[in-house]
Design a protein around this motif. Structure first.
Motif, PDB file in Angstrom:
ATOM      1  N   THR A 105     -13.457 -24.924 -47.050  1.00 57.49           N
ATOM      2  CA  THR A 105     -12.838 -26.000 -46.277  1.00 57.49           C
ATOM      3  C   THR A 105     -11.983 -25.506 -45.108  1.00 57.49           C
ATOM      4  OG1 THR A 105     -11.004 -26.039 -47.864  1.00 57.49           O
ATOM      5  CG2 THR A 105     -12.802 -27.582 -48.230  1.00 57.49           C
ATOM      6  N   THR A 106     -11.870 -24.206 -44.943  1.00 63.13           N
ATOM      7  CA  THR A 106     -11.098 -23.673 -43.818  1.00 63.13           C
ATOM      8  C   THR A 106     -11.995 -22.823 -42.923  1.00 63.13           C
ATOM      9  OG1 THR A 106     -10.391 -21.696 -45.045  1.00 63.13           O
ATOM     10  CG2 THR A 106      -9.011 -23.655 -45.254  1.00 63.13           C
ATOM     11  N   ASP A 107     -11.397 -22.135 -41.976  1.00 59.14           N
ATOM     12  CA  ASP A 107     -12.176 -21.388 -40.988  1.00 59.14           C
ATOM     13  C   ASP A 107     -12.496 -19.958 -41.397  1.00 59.14           C
ATOM     14  OD1 ASP A 107     -12.339 -23.479 -39.270  1.00 59.14           O
ATOM     15  OD2 ASP A 107     -10.630 -22.888 -38.040  1.00 59.14           O
ATOM     16  N   VAL A 108     -12.452 -19.671 -42.682  1.00 59.45           N
ATOM     17  CA  VAL A 108     -12.677 -18.296 -43.131  1.00 59.45           C
ATOM     18  C   VAL A 108     -14.078 -17.807 -42.770  1.00 59.45           C
ATOM     19  CG1 VAL A 108     -12.798 -16.816 -45.178  1.00 59.45           C
ATOM     20  CG2 VAL A 108     -10.995 -18.527 -44.986  1.00 59.45           C
ATOM     21  N   LEU A 109     -15.070 -18.686 -42.817  1.00 58.46           N
ATOM     22  CA  LEU A 109     -16.463 -18.261 -42.644  1.00 58.46           C
ATOM     23  C   LEU A 109     -16.929 -18.219 -41.195  1.00 58.46           C
ATOM     24  CD1 LEU A 109     -18.077 -20.298 -45.561  1.00 58.46           C
ATOM     25  CD2 LEU A 109     -17.508 -17.871 -45.550  1.00 58.46           C
ATOM     26  N   VAL A 110     -16.176 -18.806 -40.281  1.00 59.30           N
ATOM     27  CA  VAL A 110     -16.728 -19.000 -38.933  1.00 59.30           C
ATOM     28  C   VAL A 110     -16.147 -18.060 -37.879  1.00 59.30           C
ATOM     29  CG1 VAL A 110     -17.335 -21.394 -39.379  1.00 59.30           C
ATOM     30  CG2 VAL A 110     -15.080 -20.861 -38.485  1.00 59.30           C
ATOM     31  N   GLY A 111     -15.314 -17.127 -38.273  1.00 56.59           N
ATOM     32  CA  GLY A 111     -14.901 -16.078 -37.348  1.00 56.59           C
ATOM     33  C   GLY A 111     -13.737 -16.416 -36.441  1.00 56.59           C
ATOM     34  N   THR A 112     -13.705 -15.766 -35.290  1.00 60.14           N
ATOM     35  CA  THR A 112     -12.561 -15.836 -34.394  1.00 60.14           C
ATOM     36  C   THR A 112     -12.394 -17.223 -33.800  1.00 60.14           C
ATOM     37  OG1 THR A 112     -13.796 -15.220 -32.422  1.00 60.14           O
ATOM     38  CG2 THR A 112     -12.933 -13.424 -33.769  1.00 60.14           C
ATOM     39  N   VAL A 113     -11.236 -17.435 -33.198  1.00 61.81           N
ATOM     40  CA  VAL A 113     -10.940 -18.736 -32.604  1.00 61.81           C
ATOM     41  C   VAL A 113     -11.595 -18.894 -31.233  1.00 61.81           C
ATOM     42  CG1 VAL A 113      -8.834 -18.083 -31.381  1.00 61.81           C
ATOM     43  CG2 VAL A 113      -9.034 -20.367 -32.377  1.00 61.81           C
ATOM     44  N   ASP A 114     -12.062 -17.804 -30.639  1.00 58.89           N
ATOM     45  CA  ASP A 114     -12.762 -17.855 -29.349  1.00 58.89           C
ATOM     46  C   ASP A 114     -14.264 -17.975 -29.582  1.00 58.89           C
ATOM     47  OD1 ASP A 114     -10.305 -17.393 -28.075  1.00 58.89           O
ATOM     48  OD2 ASP A 114     -10.552 -15.234 -28.307  1.00 58.89           O
ATOM     49  N   ALA A 115     -14.925 -18.902 -28.881  1.00 61.68           N
ATOM     50  CA  ALA A 115     -16.360 -19.126 -29.068  1.00 61.68           C
ATOM     51  C   ALA A 115     -17.181 -18.317 -28.068  1.00 61.68           C
ATOM     52  CB  ALA A 115     -16.679 -20.607 -28.919  1.00 61.68           C
ATOM     53  N   ARG A 116     -18.340 -17.856 -28.536  1.00 61.68           N
ATOM     54  CA  ARG A 116     -19.296 -17.216 -27.629  1.00 61.68           C
ATOM     55  C   ARG A 116     -20.174 -18.263 -26.952  1.00 61.68           C
ATOM     56  NH1 ARG A 116     -23.069 -13.194 -30.090  1.00 61.68           N
ATOM     57  NH2 ARG A 116     -22.976 -14.545 -31.912  1.00 61.68           N
ATOM     58  N   GLU A 117     -20.476 -19.333 -27.688  1.00 65.70           N
ATOM     59  CA  GLU A 117     -21.268 -20.421 -27.132  1.00 65.70           C
ATOM     60  C   GLU A 117     -20.981 -21.698 -27.903  1.00 65.70           C
ATOM     61  OE1 GLU A 117     -25.313 -19.219 -27.350  1.00 65.70           O
ATOM     62  OE2 GLU A 117     -25.148 -18.452 -29.385  1.00 65.70           O
ATOM     63  N   ILE A 118     -21.146 -22.824 -27.221  1.00 59.85           N
ATOM     64  CA  ILE A 118     -20.924 -24.123 -27.841  1.00 59.85           C
ATOM     65  C   ILE A 118     -22.137 -25.005 -27.590  1.00 59.85           C
ATOM     66  CG2 ILE A 118     -18.416 -24.035 -27.687  1.00 59.85           C
ATOM     67  CD1 ILE A 118     -18.577 -25.770 -25.201  1.00 59.85           C
ATOM     68  N   GLY A 119     -22.284 -26.036 -28.438  1.00 66.95           N
ATOM     69  CA  GLY A 119     -23.430 -26.926 -28.274  1.00 66.95           C
ATOM     70  C   GLY A 119     -23.313 -28.121 -29.200  1.00 66.95           C
ATOM     71  N   THR A 120     -24.458 -28.789 -29.408  1.00 65.42           N
ATOM     72  CA  THR A 120     -24.494 -29.946 -30.319  1.00 65.42           C
ATOM     73  C   THR A 120     -25.601 -29.731 -31.335  1.00 65.42           C
ATOM     74  OG1 THR A 120     -25.945 -31.141 -28.785  1.00 65.42           O
ATOM     75  CG2 THR A 120     -23.572 -31.553 -28.621  1.00 65.42           C
TER      76      THR A 120
END
Length: 326
Positions: free
Chosen positions: A23-38
């Motif tokens: 339920t938290t951001d442990v799995l998704v890495g750093t706070v800076d994104a390499r790419e965004i989308g939908t």
């Protein structure tokens, strides 16, 4: 019975750990994104209500993602990120798994809570295993120790103010680590973007006395807490020697405890607390209450440190006198 109780506690702690990770951001890495989308969900696998992903039902989903540069890609999302039937959900990818791009508020608090729960799980598991090992009566003192004391001696020795101060300092170190995690939540409470993350409350950086990289202060505080905790137990053991051996033990020490107890450290802590209050007031202005609490991280820790220092004041000479009355 003890092994069963510790084993059950280990299972519950593991479920809390798995739920926190999901339920938290442990799995998704750093706070800076390499790419965004939908993303548009195409298929999902259901997990739960109790399992390796913790408590409650969650879904691990595959989705068709259209990135900002126009590319389309099929991406697998970890449980807790997407749900069946969702369409055009804002997502991002950083240095780890792709995730839902709603907020990075758990960026620091999530990993800190996960580490704490992971250690607690290991502790309960270790206690359960040791409870199954047949106990043996062992010597409670080292044979080469000049002034030996047993565990019972230490247990029955009064907890002096100096020992209580050290123990409270250790707990305060852990509290400071938790405070940094909680204070980071409003700072990171915004969606990611490509490149450097932009906080919705950048004034928090001006409100803190120490604006260190995320997690550095928490790690240092935990390390200090561990060291001070060990020192506290060593001082308590010395107190047990004073109770058991009296003046003969004190005479054997290279330095006999004196009566000095300077007010300089207390004054320094008070000055830092006042400075921290001034910084918060000047930086935050009309911010919401939760942001004020986050900005007051250093103020709260310093005021707690000041209260512990003042309320547990005791010179070494007074401590020896207290133990002598035992």
């Amino acid at each position: 019975m003890r092994a069963l109780a510790f084993g059950l506690a280990a299972v519950l702690a593991f479920l809390a750990l798995a739920t926190t990770i999901r339920t938290t951001d442990v799995l998704v890495g750093t706070v800076d994104a390499r790419e965004i989308g939908t993303a548009t969900v195409s298929s999902c696998t259901e997990h739960g209500p109790v399992g390796r992903w913790g408590v409650s039902t969650s879904y691990g989903c595959d989705a068709e993602v259209r990135w900002e540069d126009g590319r389309t890609e099929r991406v697998a999302f970890a449980p807790g990120q997407l749900k069946p039937g969702e369409q055009d959900v804002a997502v991002f990818r950083s240095n780890r798994e792709a995730g839902r791009n709603d907020s990075g508020q758990w960026f620091l608090a999530g990993p800190l809570a996960s580490v704490a729960l992971g250690l607690l799980t290991l502790w309960f598991l270790g206690a359960a295993v040791l409870s199954l090992v047949p106990s043996r009566k062992t010597r409670q003192q080292k044979p080469d120790e000049k002034w030996p004391v047993s565990k019972e001696d230490v247990k029955t020795t009064p907890v002096t103010r100096r020992v209580r101060r050290l123990r409270l300092y250790a707990w305060l170190g852990l509290a400071a680590a938790a405070a940094e995690g909680l204070a980071s939540m409003p700072f990171f409470d915004a969606p990611r973007r490509v490149g450097a993350f932009v906080s919705p409350w950048p004034a928090l950086e001006d409100a803190w006395l120490l604006d260190l990289p995320s997690g550095v202060l928490a790690g240092f505080a935990v390390l200090v807490a561990a060291v001070i905790g060990l020192i506290a137990e060593s001082v308590h053991k010395d107190a047990a020697r004073i109770v058991r051996y009296g003046q003969s033990y004190l005479d054997s020490r290279k330095q006999v405890p004196g009566g000095g107890n300077s007010w300089v450290p207390t004054a320094l802590i008070a000055a830092l607390a006042v400075g921290a209050i001034v910084k918060v007031v000047l930086a935050l202005g009309n911010a919401p209450v939760v942001v004020w609490l986050a900005g007051g991280r250093d103020v709260l820790v310093l005021l707690a440190l000041l209260a512990v220092t003042v309320c547990t004041r005791q010179s070494a000479k007074d401590m020896v006198a207290q133990l002598g009355r035992k």
